[in-house]
Write an enzyme that holds these catalytic residues in place. Structure first.
Site, PDB file in Angstrom:
ATOM      1  N   ASP A   1       1.930 -14.244  12.776  1.00 47.80           N
ATOM      2  CA  ASP A   1       0.787 -14.850  12.092  1.00 47.80           C
ATOM      3  C   ASP A   1      -0.108 -13.723  11.587  1.00 47.80           C
ATOM      4  OD1 ASP A   1      -1.489 -16.160  11.257  1.00 47.80           O
ATOM      5  OD2 ASP A   1      -1.521 -17.567  12.935  1.00 47.80           O
TER       6      ASP A   1
ATOM      7  N   HIS B   1      -2.477  10.123  -1.711  1.00 50.30           N
ATOM      8  CA  HIS B   1      -2.665   8.801  -2.310  1.00 50.30           C
ATOM      9  C   HIS B   1      -2.590   8.865  -3.832  1.00 50.30           C
ATOM     10  CE1 HIS B   1      -3.632   5.649   0.699  1.00 50.30           C
ATOM     11  NE2 HIS B   1      -3.758   6.708   1.495  1.00 50.30           N
TER      12      HIS B   1
ATOM     13  N   GLU C   1       0.838  -1.197   0.000  1.00 52.38           N
ATOM     14  CA  GLU C   1       0.000   0.000   0.000  1.00 52.38           C
ATOM     15  C   GLU C   1       0.873   1.247   0.000  1.00 52.38           C
ATOM     16  OE1 GLU C   1      -3.316   2.427   2.665  1.00 52.38           O
ATOM     17  OE2 GLU C   1      -2.913   0.310   3.085  1.00 52.38           O
TER      18      GLU C   1
ATOM     19  N   LYS D   1      -8.035 -15.291  16.216  1.00 48.99           N
ATOM     20  CA  LYS D   1      -8.258 -14.918  14.815  1.00 48.99           C
ATOM     21  C   LYS D   1      -9.703 -14.517  14.529  1.00 48.99           C
ATOM     22  CE  LYS D   1      -4.508 -17.857  13.087  1.00 48.99           C
ATOM     23  NZ  LYS D   1      -4.148 -18.589  14.288  1.00 48.99           N
TER      24      LYS D   1
END
Length: 583
Positions: free
Chosen positions: A462, A560, A254, A386
């Site tokens: 993770d 951006h 990004e 998660k």
């Protein structure tokens, strides 16, 4: 992470379970890689079919009585000049009782200490042992069990790669046995990729094969590899945090993310730096068990939450590791189902395997006095792993961290191009009120997950645990008569480790080394993982500060469009990737 759980078929509905406290039960030996073994270890507490406290009391009393009796008898013999080797039947029984009780007491009180010293079953010990072995010998291929059952493969593999590819395409050789049978992980990945190309008809030219150590991932990080994805790593910094100057690696695709975070670091550094505090440090695992009735489930709940039983549970739980130490158990019920949320310290490991092994020990222990307990799953989602969950937001999971800084008025204007009042107002309307309107759960921030994920990927964490690790509330206040800005981020469940899993890979290990948190800290176990958690919070603080300021100043879209757009013809990217070029 797959865990193999041993379950017992509960007795018929009408069968009552024995009352009293659970007896000390032998725990099954824990295997490596998160799988539980089936071997049963005999403990000293199994000497008598009685509750452990009764057994200890009997042998302690026997030891004391035998010792006192023999001392008195020998003193009388010395006074009467009677030979000491001449013993009566009562003295023989006393000697036998003394020896038996001494053996029991030494076994009981020494076994936990011995096991804690020699145990190598947790993530940190695996890391230390594996590192030593890799230095002494080339990595051996993983056991077939790690990749499946290779029974369908021929006993002898063809010698030529072309023949092996043809056999894989025809289904005669399972792809998952290539590493084991060939003994060459790079060759296995190449054969698998070629077979995949022929099966799918896709060239996959942009997916590189060479330049990666496939042996390093076998059995621990990825199965059936055919290549690796190239991901750029940027460095933002320095982050001035708790008196340290740190350069933070961020793996992302990004545009603006690293640059924006870097601007936040600059604003923090020019204002004197940030400070952090770790409020809690404990990984959780919550098995789900089922009983014939809610009353029986409530009985176990009462036992587990009774402070008088904590030391017993901790002794059983702590057998599996030198570093895993039980901190507490909280339970919840849904009908006749009981969910037990165990929390434990895990040293420098993220600790999912560690806490799971300890939980399995406790389940084995409890089943003696709760034979009607049916273990449904080692994880009952009350952990919660998660998944975005209120229990993590309220109770915390992993490292709970608060990071704060005071940004000077002139820095807000010069570096962030806005003013204090504007960013405070935007934070209330966007991060607090806006998130409440959306019904957010732990999402009272601008983009904490952006920074968390980038650091997680760079340091071998993770990535899926970004879900709960990104739970964050960002607070901004005007202080010093409205001139300066106080900003803080509160993150209750940052789940990180510096050993095990992806942290052992070369690139990720290098990123950890950049932060001075590579591997386990021998002098202060757990301090490396805690420092990494504070770095994550500090980077989130900078990212929040920069993005909120950009939105307050109306610069978000312009930045951006400048940094997150490419005019390059991507249709030729694959061809150009294979050509040697100068930077």
């Amino acid at each position: 992470m797959a865990m193999e759980v041993r379950r017992r078929v509960p007795p018929p509905h009408g069968v009552a379970a024995p009352s009293g406290h659970p007896r000390r039960r032998s725990a099954a030996a824990a295997g490596s890689g998160g799988e539980m073994g089936e071997r049963v270890r005999v403990q000293a507490g199994d000497a008598l079919p009685l509750p452990i406290r009764h057994t200890n009391l009997i042998f302690s009393a026997l030891f004391a009585a035998s010792l006192v009796y023999l001392m008195r008898r020998w003193r009388e013999k010395i006074r009467a000049s009677t030979p000491l080797h001449v013993v009566s039947l009562a003295e023989i029984f006393a000697i036998c009782g003394l020896v038996a009780s001494l053996i029991y007491l030494l076994s009981f009180f020494g076994i936990a200490f011995v096991q804690s010293v020699v145990s190598n079953s947790d993530d940190e010990e695996d890391y230390i042992i594996d590192s030593t072995r890799r230095a002494q010998a080339p990595p051996a291929p993983a056991p077939c069990a790690l990749l499946g059952n290779p029974a369908a493969a021929p006993e002898k593999m063809p010698e030529e790669d072309e023949e092996i590819v043809a056999e894989v395409v025809a289904g005669k050789i399972p792809s998952y046995v290539l590493e084991t049978r060939l003994g060459d992980c790079r060759r296995a990945a190449g054969i698998r990729k070629e077979a995949l190309r022929r099966i799918t008809g896709r060239e996959m030219d942009g997916l590189p094969l060479d330049g990666f150590d496939y042996a390093s991932i076998l059995g621990q990080c990825c199965e059936l590899p055919v290549g690796y994805v190239q991901l750029p790593v940027g460095v933002a910094g320095p982050l001035l945090l708790d008196g340290r100057r740190l350069y933070v690696p961020m793996a992302t695709t990004e545009g603006c993310l690293v640059a924006s975070t870097n601007r936040g670091f600059k604003a923090i550094a020019e204002s004197g730096g940030a400070s952090s505090v770790v409020l809690r440090d404990g990984m959780t695992r919550a098995p789900a068990v089922r009983f014939p009735s809610a009353r029986r489930a409530a009985e176990l709940k009462g036992f587990l939450e009774n402070p008088a039983n904590f030391d017993t549970l901790a002794t059983v739980f702590n057998r599996s590791s030198r570093f895993g130490r039980l901190q507490g158990v909280k339970c919840a019920m849904a009908g006749r189902n009981l969910y037990m949320r165990f929390t434990c310290s895990t040293g420098d490991a993220m600790g999912m395997n560690m806490v799971s092994k300890g939980v399995q020990n406790v389940l084995d222990y409890l089943q003696d006095d709760f034979p009607d307990m049916d273990v449904v799953s080692i994880s009952g989602n009350f952990c919660s792993d998660k998944k975005s969950a209120a229990v993590n937001w309220i109770e915390g999971r992993g490292k709970s961290v608060v990071c704060e800084a005071v940004i000077k008025e002139e820095v807000v204007k010069k570096v962030l191009k806005t003013n204090v009042q504007a960013v405070v107002e935007l934070n209330v309307i966007k991060n607090l009120a806006g998130s409440a309107v959306a019904g957010a759960l732990g999402g009272f921030n601008a983009h904490a997950s952006n920074i968390v994920t980038a650091i997680f990927i760079a340091t071998g964490q993770d990535p899926a645990q970004n879900v709960e690790s990104s739970q964050c509330i960002t607070m901004l206040e005007a202080i010093n008569d409205g001139k300066d800005l106080h900003i803080s981020v509160t993150m209750p469940s940052i789940e990180v480790g510096t050993v095990g899993g992806g942290t052992q890979l070369a690139s990720q290990s290098a990123c950890l080394d950049l932060l001075s948190v590579k591997g386990a800290n021998r002098e202060s176990p757990g301090s490396n993982a805690r420092l990494l958690a504070t770095v994550v919070a500090g980077a989130v603080l900078a990212g929040e500060l920069s993005l909120i300021s950009a939105q307050a100043a109306g610069h978000l879209v312009q930045s951006h469009m400048k940094y997150n757009r490419s005019s390059r013809d991507m249709s030729k990217a694959a061809e150009e990737a294979n050509r040697p070029k100068k930077c």
